[in-house]
Scaffold this motif. Structure first.
Motif: not given
Lengths: 323, 198
Positions: A177-178, A181, A187, A190, A231, B144-145, B147-151, B153, B155-156, B158-160, B163
């Motif tokens: 996942g990271i 990202e 997104e 992803f 989404d 960069r929004g 994110g969603n559920l998966m980002t 959980i 995504g580390g 750092a989403s959103g 930029r």
């Protein structure tokens, strides 16, 4: 995979013998079930207290360790901080591996791996925080979860323990996942990619002897897929896509005898009906009728889901696991 | 080996999918099909400049006819309201270093009188206020929004976030300000078309 494994054949043979004995002595299936339940309860009644006390003791040890760390944290140097966090983590992991060698202590391996899976990453983050330059925590997490994924999955290959697979795959997903990202994967892609990936792996786990953990990953993957699709398509002409996606999850649940997937698919379908009626039928005079129609649909879907659930339970009980 | 791949195809595909997606996006972002030259002109842009279209907003960064960047200050009708308005942050993007460095704004001594002051850090630089640079780039702020559920959980964390980049023919050159920009409100002030070397 062809043919049933020897364990399943032995079980079928034993069941046939029990059936013959029951017929010869006029014992009904209900009487057998009642006897088995009583015997099971007797076995468990002796063990549950010691097991409960064992779990409570483990929580106290873990909590005490955490509290002790918090109390003396500011007085510790860098090396001591790393030692006090990473040390118990790697220690628990090594103990977990050692317990696998002895049948008597094998049951202790899972809580030890759980403790290691919490403390090892904490210790590694502390190590990087104390000794590494830079403030890129995401890169640190990528490296740490990558190392831990390799560690746990390699040990899984060697020892074939379900707990090692669970944590190894958890760390792999955190790493993947990271990585996505950082590579700036869109997104929506992803979400879809990660959910489909998890569902595919869960499907494979479900066909193996490690199937007890498949339900968790089915849940994460299924909810993630529905959420990601929602989404992407909500408030657009493509929102009808939610319907086939939910139905396909229900189809997979039947195919894989997974009641978790059935739950996710059913809630997905109910969510779609709620969204769709709200989106397109709310402001028209037929809205009350739509609500009633939705009520009938909910009842129908619930009834169908319960029937499917019973069918899955029956078939899952008969299906042999793959080795 | 072939039998193993065939038997575990779903497992291998599932494990490989996130890695393949990462590779595809990494390659497409870093090795474009039709590479173009990077931006050549320095650019000045402002952050925390959301209210630039609000007539009550007291600060304006404008480019004079001579191409000089100036801070225009117009005191608000109610003097006490000055506390409510943030001074924008100004940055100079250098294409050589690919970094945006914050530059100091002139100090306004009298908050009761209108004033126009040149920005000392941009002295000797002639700016063009056109939206497109002489070499064809435009400035873009995008979000960069969350994110969603998966980002959320996996995504580390750092989403959103905002930029900033220069865009030309769908090629994106990211700008990295030397300090975090959390609240957006980015706006291009102008392109440095001439620079007197001291």
């Amino acid at each position: 995979m062809t043919g049933a494994p020897p364990l399943f054949e032995a079980k079928a043979k034993a069941l046939a013998q029990i059936g013959d004995l029951a017929r010869d002595n006029g014992i009904t299936p209900d009487e057998i079930a009642a006897y088995m339940t009583r015997a099971g309860l007797q076995d468990k009644s002796a063990a549950w207290l010691s097991r409960l006390l064992g779990y409570i003791g483990a929580v106290f040890v873990f909590g005490g360790l955490g509290l002790y760390m918090a109390m003396i944290w500011s007085d510790l140097g860098s090396f001591a901080r790393v030692t006090i966090t990473f040390g118990p983590g790697i220690g628990a992991f090594l103990f977990g591996i050692i317990t696998l060698k002895d049948e008597r202590f094998r049951a202790a391996s899972t809580p030890l791996f759980l403790k290691a899976a919490v403390l090892q990453p904490v210790g590694m983050f502390v190590f990087l925080d104390e000794y590494a330059d830079g403030n890129d925590t995401q890169l640190a997490a990528l490296v740490i979860f990558g190392i831990l994924a390799v560690q746990y999955l390699l040990c899984f290959v060697a020892f074939r323990r379900t707990a090692l697979l669970f944590f190894g795959y958890l760390f792999f997903n955190a790493f993947a996942g990271i990585l996505m990202e950082r590579c700036e994967v869109d997104e929506d892609i992803f979400g879809l990619g990660m959910s489909l990936s998890i569902l595919m792996v869960a499907w494979s786990i479900d066909r193996s002897i490690h199937k007890p953990i498949a339900a968790f990953w089915y849940f994460i993957g299924g909810v993630g897929l529905l959420w990601s699709v929602y989404d992407i398509v909500h408030h657009s002409a493509l929102d009808i896509v939610l319907l086939p996606v939910s139905i396909s999850l229900m189809w997979v649940s039947v195919r894989m005898h997974s009641r978790t997937m059935l739950l996710v698919g059913t809630f997905g379908l109910l969510g779609f009906l709620g969204y769709y009626t709200d989106e397109y039928f709310k402001d028209i005079t037929g809205w009350p009728l739509a609500i009633m129609l939705m009520g009938f649909l909910l009842v129908g879907i619930s009834y169908y889901a319960v029937r499917l659930s019973h069918k899955i339970k029956r078939e899952a009980a008969l299906a042999p696991p793959e080795p | 080996m072939k039998a193993f791949l065939k038997e575990h195809f779903v497992l291998i595909a599932g494990l490989a999918l996130p890695i393949i997606l990462s590779a595809v996006f990494f390659v497409s972002a870093n090795f474009p099909m039709n590479p173009i030259d990077p931006p050549r002109y320095k650019a000045v842009f402002a952050f925390n400049y959301y209210y630039s279209h609000n007539p009550e907003y007291p600060y304006r960064i404008q480019i004079s006819d001579a191409g000089v960047a100036e801070l225009h200050f117009l005191p608000p009708k109610n003097e006490a309201n000055i506390q409510h308005w943030n001074l924008p942050q100004l940055y100079l993007f250098d294409p050589q270093t690919k970094k945006g460095q914050q530059i100091e704004m002139p100090k306004i001594d009298d908050l009761t009188e209108p004033s126009v002051q040149p920005i000392p850090a941009l002295e000797g630089k002639t700016l063009s206020g056109l939206a497109t640079s002489p070499d064809g780039f435009i400035f873009r702020e995008d979000y960069r929004g969350g994110g969603n559920l998966m980002t959320a959980i996996f995504g580390g964390g750092a989403s959103g976030g905002y930029r900033y980049s220069f865009i030309k023919d769908r090629h994106r050159f990211p700008i990295e300000p030397d300090s975090g920009i959390y609240y957006g409100g980015g706006k291009l002030i102008g392109w440095v078309t001439e620079e007197k070397t001291p």
